[in-house]
Motif scaffolding. Structure first.
Motif, PDB file in Angstrom:
ATOM      1  N   PRO A  88     -13.390  10.578  18.781  1.00  0.00           N
ATOM      2  CA  PRO A  88     -14.038  10.968  20.048  1.00  0.00           C
ATOM      3  C   PRO A  88     -13.500  12.259  20.651  1.00  0.00           C
ATOM      4  O   PRO A  88     -14.229  12.951  21.372  1.00  0.00           O
ATOM      5  CB  PRO A  88     -13.743   9.771  20.967  1.00  0.00           C
ATOM      6  CG  PRO A  88     -13.485   8.630  20.043  1.00  0.00           C
ATOM      7  CD  PRO A  88     -12.823   9.221  18.843  1.00  0.00           C
ATOM      8  N   SER A  89     -12.262  12.587  20.379  1.00  0.00           N
ATOM      9  CA  SER A  89     -11.690  13.795  20.971  1.00  0.00           C
ATOM     10  C   SER A  89     -11.876  15.031  20.103  1.00  0.00           C
ATOM     11  O   SER A  89     -11.490  16.135  20.507  1.00  0.00           O
ATOM     12  CB  SER A  89     -10.195  13.588  21.233  1.00  0.00           C
ATOM     13  OG  SER A  89      -9.499  13.352  20.013  1.00  0.00           O
ATOM     14  N   MET A  90     -12.473  14.893  18.940  1.00  0.00           N
ATOM     15  CA  MET A  90     -12.672  16.047  18.056  1.00  0.00           C
ATOM     16  C   MET A  90     -13.696  16.993  18.667  1.00  0.00           C
ATOM     17  O   MET A  90     -14.745  16.567  19.152  1.00  0.00           O
ATOM     18  CB  MET A  90     -13.130  15.589  16.672  1.00  0.00           C
ATOM     19  CG  MET A  90     -13.305  16.730  15.677  1.00  0.00           C
ATOM     20  SD  MET A  90     -13.755  16.164  14.008  1.00  0.00           S
ATOM     21  CE  MET A  90     -12.200  15.416  13.484  1.00  0.00           C
ATOM     22  N   SER A  91     -13.415  18.290  18.647  1.00  0.00           N
ATOM     23  CA  SER A  91     -14.312  19.275  19.246  1.00  0.00           C
ATOM     24  C   SER A  91     -15.579  19.439  18.407  1.00  0.00           C
ATOM     25  O   SER A  91     -15.611  19.121  17.215  1.00  0.00           O
ATOM     26  CB  SER A  91     -13.615  20.624  19.364  1.00  0.00           C
ATOM     27  OG  SER A  91     -13.378  21.173  18.077  1.00  0.00           O
ATOM     28  N   ALA A  92     -16.607  19.964  19.058  1.00  0.00           N
ATOM     29  CA  ALA A  92     -17.876  20.196  18.361  1.00  0.00           C
ATOM     30  C   ALA A  92     -17.696  21.144  17.182  1.00  0.00           C
ATOM     31  O   ALA A  92     -18.274  20.933  16.105  1.00  0.00           O
ATOM     32  CB  ALA A  92     -18.909  20.753  19.332  1.00  0.00           C
ATOM     33  N   GLU A  93     -16.895  22.177  17.359  1.00  0.00           N
ATOM     34  CA  GLU A  93     -16.710  23.136  16.260  1.00  0.00           C
ATOM     35  C   GLU A  93     -15.996  22.487  15.080  1.00  0.00           C
ATOM     36  O   GLU A  93     -16.297  22.806  13.916  1.00  0.00           O
ATOM     37  CB  GLU A  93     -15.944  24.368  16.742  1.00  0.00           C
ATOM     38  CG  GLU A  93     -14.570  24.096  17.283  1.00  0.00           C
ATOM     39  CD  GLU A  93     -13.928  25.310  17.926  1.00  0.00           C
ATOM     40  OE1 GLU A  93     -12.699  25.316  18.072  1.00  0.00           O
ATOM     41  OE2 GLU A  93     -14.661  26.264  18.280  1.00  0.00           O
ATOM     42  N   SER A  96     -12.378  28.287  14.485  1.00  0.00           N
ATOM     43  CA  SER A  96     -13.601  28.507  15.256  1.00  0.00           C
ATOM     44  C   SER A  96     -14.764  27.838  14.539  1.00  0.00           C
ATOM     45  O   SER A  96     -14.631  27.370  13.404  1.00  0.00           O
ATOM     46  CB  SER A  96     -13.869  30.003  15.429  1.00  0.00           C
ATOM     47  OG  SER A  96     -14.039  30.618  14.167  1.00  0.00           O
ATOM     48  N   ASN A  97     -15.909  27.811  15.181  1.00  0.00           N
ATOM     49  CA  ASN A  97     -17.114  27.272  14.571  1.00  0.00           C
ATOM     50  C   ASN A  97     -17.511  28.168  13.397  1.00  0.00           C
ATOM     51  O   ASN A  97     -17.741  29.372  13.580  1.00  0.00           O
ATOM     52  CB  ASN A  97     -18.241  27.234  15.609  1.00  0.00           C
ATOM     53  CG  ASN A  97     -19.501  26.547  15.093  1.00  0.00           C
ATOM     54  OD1 ASN A  97     -19.740  26.462  13.892  1.00  0.00           O
ATOM     55  ND2 ASN A  97     -20.310  26.051  16.007  1.00  0.00           N
ATOM     56  N   PRO A  98     -17.585  27.626  12.183  1.00  0.00           N
ATOM     57  CA  PRO A  98     -17.933  28.465  11.030  1.00  0.00           C
ATOM     58  C   PRO A  98     -19.338  29.047  11.115  1.00  0.00           C
ATOM     59  O   PRO A  98     -19.661  29.976  10.360  1.00  0.00           O
ATOM     60  CB  PRO A  98     -17.809  27.497   9.841  1.00  0.00           C
ATOM     61  CG  PRO A  98     -17.940  26.140  10.433  1.00  0.00           C
ATOM     62  CD  PRO A  98     -17.351  26.222  11.796  1.00  0.00           C
TER      63      PRO A  98
END
Length: 458
Positions: free
Chosen positions: A306-311, A353-355
């Motif tokens: 649940p705490s994992m970021s969207a990226e 960062s978001n790839p």
């Protein structure tokens, strides 16, 4: 370059975006199927095993995660969605506030998507047990979604035909995104697409808002047979996880997919099954169906961590994908073919960062740094007009190259010669027209094909 608020460009953008829904759903005929047990449909859901989803269920089934389906509305009364729809909102202005009335040119579309994403199946008529998946597994009949314990937020939009309320996609899409974010969606599924890679600037702030609020957005790449030879918006927006389509053999689909540098991952797009409003079922195809498969996997991950970021969620999906096509990332498969089991079980290094990029950086470069955050849209209980979005600005012009400045006077001479040639050609054409007044200009038409196959009500 002119702003999208210029009337001519506004009409062009609206024409392209009007194909939003149709372009992502490829379908194959509307035929009533003979009576059959719904579990025969369950047996045809090959992607659950082929994409590693059944193995991923050993880790997570999506409990506690809300997934917004921005589409044509979801029929919460479908037997396979009983208890799955946690609420909704109507961004179309059609007068049904809960987002659960099917609207637009393809009213069945949202229910097809929702059942593939979070369908829970149902018990046969002679059984009375709860249809909610539990330790013993999902109910035996009907459609089982990729994240059968996730909850759906239905956000209805009227796309693909004239909207009786007058609200355009340029208004509906950002309103829908913001409502989904403000009402707890951790994943947003957009099985909609257009025939242009550009998006109206009115969308910038809403997608930036979702990025800042740590929401995963998954969008369809579109289908060639629907007019999308290249990926169209919103799947071209940086940071969005764009899904391409595979045929039954696991290779890039010729009809039910497209190509582009923004593609992140590929998932099954042909011989798919989903629910229809009123309790029926349909066989269908297109990246509209690939998208909820990937969005469902994102929900499984967000439920497990649940705490994992969207990226990091996006990075986990693309970095565990099985490479296909040209080595590394390519415009047909992106980073590769979805592997849900690996996405839930493998050790994945944290990404910086978001790839797939960031809309914030894109705005900084192309919109002159306009990063204004919009006022949140109101809840469904007290709907009012959509808040104002930042005014459009003209993107900064690219500086001239050294070659441009070096040719100087030669350009002037070249343009003079070109002007003379154009005038001469025009004179010739006018003489031809005078000799043959029947000459007429050619008209081009474009369109999208959608059909549905094998429909059955339980």
């Amino acid at each position: 370059m002119r702003s999208l608020t210029h009337p001519a460009l506004h009409r062009t953008a609206a024409a392209a975006l009007a194909l939003v829904l149709a372009a992502c759903c490829l379908v194959t005929g509307l035929i009533t199927a003979p009576a059959a047990r719904a579990d025969e449909w369950r047996d045809k859901q090959y992607w659950l095993a082929d994409s590693g989803i059944t193995k991923a269920w050993e880790v997570s089934k999506g409990a506690g995660v809300k997934v917004a389906v921005i589409d044509s509305g979801v029929d919460a009364q479908h037997p396979d969605l009983k208890g799955a729809v946690a609420g909704g909102y109507d961004a179309s202005g059609s007068g049904q506030p809960d987002g659960q009335k099917s609207v637009g040119s393809k009213p069945e579309h949202g229910t097809l998507v929702a059942t593939m994403l979070a369908g829970r199946g149902h018990q046969p008529a002679d059984k009375t047990a709860s249809p909610t998946p539990g330790p013993a597994g999902p109910a035996p009949d009907g459609i089982i979604g990729v994240a059968p314990e996730a909850q759906i937020l239905s956000v209805s939009t009227w796309l693909g035909s004239p909207n009786p309320s007058g609200k355009s996609d340029q208004d509906q899409i950002p309103e829908a995104v913001r409502w989904a974010v403000d009402n707890g969606a951790k994943v947003i599924n957009i099985s909609l697409g257009s025939t242009t890679p550009q998006w109206p600037q009115s969308w910038d702030a809403a997608f930036l808002y979702a990025e800042q609020k740590d929401v995963v957005i998954v969008a369809a790449a579109g289908n060639r047979i629907g007019g999308n030879t290249q990926v169209g918006a919103p799947a071209t927006i940086p940071g969005v996880l764009t899904v391409a389509g595979l045929d039954r053999s696991g290779t890039a689909s010729v009809d039910a997919s497209s190509q582009g540098i923004s593609i992140g991952v590929a998932a099954p797009a042909q011989n798919l099954l989903g629910g229809l409003p009123g309790g029926g079922y349909a066989e269908w195809a297109g990246t509209s169906g690939s998208t909820p498969i990937v969005a469902g996997v994102a929900a499984l991950i967000r439920s497990k961590w649940p705490s994992m970021s969207a990226e990091q969620v996006i990075n986990r999906i693309v970095s565990t994908a099985r490479d296909a096509g040209a080595p590394g990332k390519d415009p047909l498969y992106g980073y590769g073919i979805l592997n849900a089991e690996a996405a839930l079980k493998d050790d994945v290094p944290e990404a910086k960062s978001n790839p797939l990029g960031t809309i914030a950086e894109w705005i900084r470069v192309h919109r002159r740094g306009n990063l204004a955050t919009p006022t949140p849209v109101p809840t469904a209980e007290a709907p009012v007009a959509a808040p104002a979005l930042p005014e459009a600005t003209v993107p900064a012009a690219e500086p001239p190259s050294q070659r441009d400045t070096a040719i100087g006077g030669a350009v002037v001479i070249g343009f003079a010669l070109l002007f003379v040639a154009i005038i001469a050609a025009a004179v010739i054409q006018l003489r031809r027209a005078a000799r043959d007044p029947a000459l007429k200009g050619e008209e081009l038409e474009t369109g999208a094909l959608e059909k549905v196959h094998s429909v059955r009500k339980p």
